[in-house]
Design an enzyme around this catalytic site. Structure first.
Site, short mmCIF file in Angstrom:
data_model
loop_
_atom_site.label_atom_id
_atom_site.label_comp_id
_atom_site.label_asym_id
_atom_site.label_seq_id
_atom_site.Cartn_x
_atom_site.Cartn_y
_atom_site.Cartn_z
N THR A 121 -39.37 16.75 -8.55
CA THR A 121 -38.68 17.31 -7.85
C THR A 121 -37.91 18.43 -8.67
O THR A 121 -36.63 17.84 -9.69
CB THR A 121 -37.88 16.47 -7.10
OG1 THR A 121 -38.50 15.66 -6.45
CG2 THR A 121 -36.91 17.71 -5.99
N GLU A 158 -40.36 5.34 -2.08
CA GLU A 158 -40.47 3.95 -2.65
C GLU A 158 -40.62 2.91 -1.57
O GLU A 158 -40.11 3.10 -0.65
CB GLU A 158 -39.23 3.67 -3.41
CG GLU A 158 -39.41 4.77 -4.61
CD GLU A 158 -38.07 4.49 -5.58
OE1 GLU A 158 -37.41 3.83 -5.43
OE2 GLU A 158 -37.66 5.54 -6.50
N LYS A 214 -39.85 20.91 -1.29
CA LYS A 214 -39.41 19.41 -1.44
C LYS A 214 -37.82 19.33 -1.31
O LYS A 214 -37.33 18.07 -0.96
CB LYS A 214 -39.75 19.11 -2.99
CG LYS A 214 -39.13 17.78 -3.48
CD LYS A 214 -39.89 16.82 -2.52
CE LYS A 214 -39.17 15.23 -3.20
NZ LYS A 214 -39.63 14.13 -2.21
N CYS A 270 -33.29 9.96 -4.88
CA CYS A 270 -33.71 11.27 -4.57
C CYS A 270 -32.72 11.78 -3.79
O CYS A 270 -32.03 12.99 -4.15
CB CYS A 270 -35.13 11.25 -3.88
SG CYS A 270 -36.50 10.68 -4.75
N1 LIG Z 1 -38.83 7.90 -7.04
C1 LIG Z 1 -39.15 8.43 -5.88
O1 LIG Z 1 -39.30 7.99 -4.62
C2 LIG Z 1 -39.50 9.95 -5.84
C3 LIG Z 1 -40.18 10.70 -5.00
C4 LIG Z 1 -40.60 11.90 -4.83
C5 LIG Z 1 -40.10 12.56 -6.16
N2 LIG Z 1 -39.45 12.15 -7.13
C6 LIG Z 1 -38.95 12.83 -8.33
O2 LIG Z 1 -40.21 12.56 -9.27
C7 LIG Z 1 -39.63 12.83 -10.50
C8 LIG Z 1 -39.58 11.56 -11.18
O3 LIG Z 1 -38.85 10.29 -10.51
P1 LIG Z 1 -39.22 8.88 -10.75
O4 LIG Z 1 -38.56 7.98 -9.79
O5 LIG Z 1 -40.42 8.60 -11.10
O6 LIG Z 1 -38.44 8.72 -12.18
P2 LIG Z 1 -38.39 7.46 -13.36
O7 LIG Z 1 -37.12 7.53 -14.01
O8 LIG Z 1 -38.67 6.23 -12.60
O9 LIG Z 1 -39.68 8.13 -14.35
C9 LIG Z 1 -39.51 8.91 -14.95
C10 LIG Z 1 -40.26 8.69 -16.37
O10 LIG Z 1 -40.45 9.65 -17.54
C11 LIG Z 1 -40.22 9.42 -18.60
N3 LIG Z 1 -39.95 10.39 -19.68
C12 LIG Z 1 -38.92 11.24 -19.64
N4 LIG Z 1 -39.21 12.33 -20.50
C13 LIG Z 1 -40.33 12.02 -20.96
C14 LIG Z 1 -41.27 12.92 -21.82
N5 LIG Z 1 -40.79 13.96 -22.54
N6 LIG Z 1 -42.60 12.46 -21.83
C15 LIG Z 1 -43.08 11.41 -21.34
N7 LIG Z 1 -42.23 10.56 -20.39
C16 LIG Z 1 -40.98 10.94 -20.28
C17 LIG Z 1 -39.01 8.22 -18.61
O11 LIG Z 1 -39.14 7.34 -19.65
C18 LIG Z 1 -39.39 7.64 -17.25
O12 LIG Z 1 -40.20 6.48 -17.35
C19 LIG Z 1 -38.06 13.02 -10.26
O13 LIG Z 1 -37.84 14.54 -10.22
C20 LIG Z 1 -37.76 12.47 -8.75
O14 LIG Z 1 -36.87 13.45 -8.16
C21 LIG Z 1 -39.22 10.57 -7.06
#
Ligand SMILES: NC(=O)c1ccc[n+]([C@@H]2O[C@H](COP(=O)([O-])OP(=O)(O)OC[C@H]3O[C@@H](n4cnc5c(N)ncnc54)[C@H](O)[C@@H]3O)[C@@H](O)[C@H]2O)c1
Length: 457
Positions: A121, A158, A214, A270
């Protein structure tokens, strides 16, 4: 198709596993060696219903690989999904350092045309930053290689992430109108074809609109929650019942029932950060998003509402008082503790001298880690929190039970047992799981959100 997912967190792991399940060959990259080790040793670093089986099946079939090898990850995928975190910066804006780092790595190692998909996002305009970062790396290499940056925000929830990903309401994809954009659109169409068999679910738009969509979606949902929470607080004062009101308005098809539950505030990774980031974007463009400022303020207030009710009932000095807390995760069916209201409640009551026995059906390990961090500079306070293996263990001799997360397992507890175990039969229900009249008939003093505290005639 050959897909790389950069960032193997909630979104990245679900996206990678589900795309592998459809027959693609998926390479999941993460910088967190611990996460990759867990996955390569047959484990799974998060709790998400149905995910473990899919991961296992596709890893065994050789369609799903986990690694920290950046060069290999760039070499693998014709499509590179960026699914890294975008946490809030100090000023509330989305911190794009991980997104930009991922983009730079692609620019550094790519050897042919790539479609880069922003799934994280990200604020409007981020695709331009991703494009610029990749171009800078290519320029440094003296390369004229082509690529396209696409926006494909993720709407999964989630706790129901696999089902949401596999059966999405809609797929939003923003492409630009360059020749590379057209090529990327064809690739994305092919990738998402299996999701559109029953009917077309893809909404094609320009990149900025996709990025904006989003934030607009999360802001709308957060608004509905804060709206109901604000009305719930008024309902308590005027002698109305917010649950009746919810049904009264939800039955109007123009309003609908979703996201109208009053409670002790929204949390998670989020809504809080996305509402803040959208406000921040607006400020960058000299606009003040008045509604969203109020949404955030109401939520900040609401996260304290259970603590306030406890203080109203037991007094501001809670030393000598002991509370049972059911539900620690920010919502059911996840172990995610980010911005969870339970953490605010614990800070409040422990800070006032109380002790607490806490329980969550799946988030205990993550909760322990987060709560230990919350109380890192006060070990004595931390020692007043007991982590319990069963819901009933938490009840023993508590002055009251506070419910913070609406896990299904809490919906029909054995109230007779609950009454005998609690020191006094008092429930503070932050999720309105029970009916006030039923609780009163059972001899339980019941404090819901936006509901009246009834006394027996
Ligand atoms: N969690 C949700 O329900 C949800 C839903 C929709 C959108 N989003 C969006 O999706 C994105 C990710 O959210 P999330 O909850 O999965 O986050 P998260 O923290 O669970 O996962 C992110 C991962 O990225 C890794 N990372 C960071 N920098 C990196 C790099 N340079 N190379 C490789 N890996 C790297 C981290 O180690 C981590 O494991 C965010 O922007 C969030 O807003 C999340």
């Amino acid at each position: 198709m050959k897909i790389t997912i950069i960032g193997t967190g909630y979104v990245g792991l679900v996206t990678g596993a589900c795309l592998a399940e459809l027959g693609n060959t998926v390479f999941c990259l993460d910088v967190d060696q611990r996460k990759i080790d867990i996955l390569n040793n047959g484990g799974i670093p998060i709790h998400e219903p149905g995910l473990e089986e899919i991961v296992e099946r596709n890893r065994a079939a050789g369609r799903l690989t986990f690694s920290t090898d950046v060069a290999a990850s760039v070499a693998h995928g014709d499509v590179q999904f960026i699914a890294v975190g975008t946490p809030p910066d100090e000023d509330g804006s989305a911190d794009l350092q991980y997104v930009v780092a991922a983009a730079r790595n692609i620019g550094k190692y790519m050897t042919g045309f790539k479609v880069i998909v922003d799934k994280s996002t990200v604020p409007v305009g981020t695709a331009d930053k991703v494009r610029a970062a990749i171009q800078e790396e290519l320029d440094a290499r003296g390369s004229s290689m082509k690529f396209s940056v696409v926006s494909n925000p993720e709407f999964l929830k989630e706790g129901a992430a696999v089902a949401d990903f596999m059966r999405p309401d809609r797929i939003v994809i923003g492409c630009d109108h360059t020749p590379e954009g057209t090529q990327a659109q064809a690739t994305m169409r092919k990738l998402y074809l299996p999701f559109n068999r029953n009917h077309e679910r893809t909404l094609w738009m320009d990149v900025r609109s996709a990025e904006f969509t989003k934030y607009a979606a999360n802001a709308m949902l957060a608004t509905r929650i804060s709206f109901m929470n604000e009305l719930a607080n008024l309902a308590e004062r005027v002698g109305a019942d917010i649950e009746s009101v919810r049904q009264g308005i939800g039955s109007d098809p123009r309003i609908g029932y979703s996201f109208l539950y009053a409670g002790c505030g929204y949390g998670g990774s989020c809504f809080p950060k996305d509402v803040q980031a959208l406000e921040r974007t607006a400020r960058d463009y000299d606009q003040d998003l008045l509604i969203l400022r109020a949404v955030e303020a109401v939520n900040d207030h609401q996260k304290h509402v259970l603590g306030k009710k406890i203080v109203n009932r037991f007094g501001s000095d809670l030393s000598g008082r002991h509370f049972a807390i059911w539900g620690l995760a920010f919502k059911p069916n996840t172990d995610d503790m980010r911005e969870a209201p339970s953490r605010i409640l614990l800070k409040e009551i422990i800070g006032r001298g109380a002790t607490a026995a806490v329980y969550d059906p799946v988030a205990m390990e993550e909760a322990k880690r987060c709560i230990e961090l919350d109380f890192a500079d006060d070990k004595t306070a931390l020692s007043r929190i007991r982590f319990c293996a069963r819901a009933t263990d938490a009840l023993q001799d508590a002055d009251a039970l506070a419910i913070v997360t609406e896990w299904k397992a809490f919906r029909s507890p054995d109230f007779d047992q609950l009454k005998t175990m609690l020191k006094s039969p008092v429930i503070f229900d932050g999720r309105n799981l029970y009916e006030p009249d039923v609780m009163t008939d059972l001899g339980i003093e019941y404090h819901g959100i936006g509901r009246q505290v009834l006394t027996r005639a």
